[in-house]
Scaffold this active site. Structure first.
Site, short mmCIF file in Angstrom:
data_model
loop_
_atom_site.label_atom_id
_atom_site.label_comp_id
_atom_site.label_asym_id
_atom_site.label_seq_id
_atom_site.Cartn_x
_atom_site.Cartn_y
_atom_site.Cartn_z
N ARG A 13 25.06 34.99 36.92
CA ARG A 13 25.24 34.32 38.59
C ARG A 13 26.87 34.29 38.72
NH1 ARG A 13 28.05 30.90 41.15
NH2 ARG A 13 27.83 29.17 39.43
N ASP A 14 27.41 33.31 38.32
CA ASP A 14 28.88 33.10 38.51
C ASP A 14 29.58 34.39 37.99
OD1 ASP A 14 31.45 32.15 38.66
OD2 ASP A 14 31.03 30.26 37.82
N HIS A 208 31.83 22.53 33.56
CA HIS A 208 31.89 23.80 34.02
C HIS A 208 33.48 24.34 33.90
CE1 HIS A 208 30.55 27.55 36.62
NE2 HIS A 208 31.75 27.41 36.74
N HIS A 210 36.58 26.90 33.78
CA HIS A 210 37.19 28.19 33.95
C HIS A 210 38.64 28.19 33.04
CE1 HIS A 210 35.12 30.09 37.45
NE2 HIS A 210 34.49 28.85 37.29
N CYS A 241 35.79 32.60 41.51
CA CYS A 241 35.24 32.03 42.81
C CYS A 241 35.59 32.67 43.89
CB CYS A 241 35.70 30.44 42.87
SG CYS A 241 35.32 29.83 44.56
N ASN A 250 35.33 32.41 33.84
CA ASN A 250 34.68 31.24 32.96
C ASN A 250 34.91 31.50 31.64
OD1 ASN A 250 32.30 30.03 35.26
ND2 ASN A 250 32.22 32.31 35.33
#
Length: 307
Positions: A13-14, A208, A210, A241, A250
């Site tokens: 996803r990310d 979460h 980064h 993002c 990430n």
């Protein structure tokens, strides 16, 4: 028995939301199954956003068909709004992650609504729990830009706590504290996480992070000291993002698993299998930004996974 730390893999996803090319659904399926086989027990599989906004997830409903086959895995999806949540539930995803930004500037850039408007949308999604379609739904809430914002700069921790209290009382099952742009440092982690854990009142808290400025694993170590035992991470450090300039990947799943295991925590992850998957993912995606010290240096000869 060693204490368990959960890594939720967000690469599908990310990790690929900004990839230059669409990754074929069959490749995504293979990626998910190989994550499971490598010991990952939580996978953020996709995002139910409009395809015109993020074309990479045009196949979200199709990919969700593999959920019954991912035995032993909690498969989740990101949902940006009520419609996305309804579509995810209809596709068979029961674990939803809704993200709202503490930073007003980021919220407006990311989803074109203020933080309070995003909170109102969360209330509408939480109300699905009272319907037949959402009765068994698990709803996580990502508190984006909790440590700072590329667009706005500083973010007041009191606002983070305020929003956390609102969503916790309104039906959030999990609180995901997100350093969306890689501004966080260990001192901030020690300031922000304990109050969030108190607000969560037994709900799971996930971090979460980064690694935009090289502090990702330092922040994981700091969060461990506060009692957090669940983290989002991405294979090969993929991700970022699209509405936060300079917000690179990430924290890397392979490196994070290695650090945790080296510290005596159990992850259940076969790092060697992840490295093999990583090599294939790099060949599928081509020229993307990858990171990872273990991929570069290899596992030490003395390495032993924790049981």
């Amino acid at each position: 028995m060693a204490e368990r730390v959960t890594l939720r893999e967000v690469g599908l996803r990310d990790g690929i939301q900004m990839a230059a090319s669409f990754l074929a659904t069959d490749r995504k399926r293979e990626w998910a199954f190989r994550l499971r086989d490598a010991g990952l027990r939580e996978i953020e599989l996709t995002s139910f956003v409009p395809a015109k906004v993020v074309p990479q997830f045009a196949d979200a409903a199709e990919l969700a068909r593999i959920v019954p086959e991912l035995d032993g895995v909690v498969a989740s999806a990101l949902v940006p709004n009520l419609k996305g949540a309804e579509n995810a539930l209809a596709a068979g995803i029961r674990h939803l992650n809704f993200v709202l930004s503490i930073s007003e500037a980021h919220s407006l850039a990311n989803v074109r609504r203020t933080t309070d408007e995003a909170i109102a949308e969360f209330h509408r999604i939480a109300a699905l729990k009272d319907t037949p379609a959402g009765r068994d739904m698990v709803l996580g809430v990502g508190l984006a830009t909790s440590f700072g914002c590329t667009l706005q700069g500083a973010v007041d921790p009191e606002r983070v706590f305020e929003v956390a209290r609102i969503v916790a009382s309104a039906g959030a099952d999990e609180l995901i504290v997100a350093d969306t742009v890689g501004y966080g440092n260990p001192a901030q982690v020690h300031r922000i996480l304990p109050p969030i854990i108190d607000i969560a009142a037994g709900r799971r808290v996930i971090c979460h992070f980064h690694d935009t400025r090289g502090l990702g694993l330092a922040n994981v170590a700091a969060a461990l000291e506060t009692g957090v035992r669940a983290f989002d991470s991405s294979l090969a450090g993929l991700g970022g993002c699209p509405f936060a300039p300079g917000a690179t990947g990430n924290i890397n799943t392979e490196d994070t698993a290695f650090m945790l295991e080296s510290m005596g925590f159990s992850t259940g992850i076969d790092i060697g299998a992840l490295l093999e998957l990583r090599r294939d993912v790099e060949s599928w995606l081509g020229d993307e930004r990858y990171s990872g010290a273990i991929a570069r240096a290899g596992l030490p000869k003395t390495y032993q996974p924790v049981e």
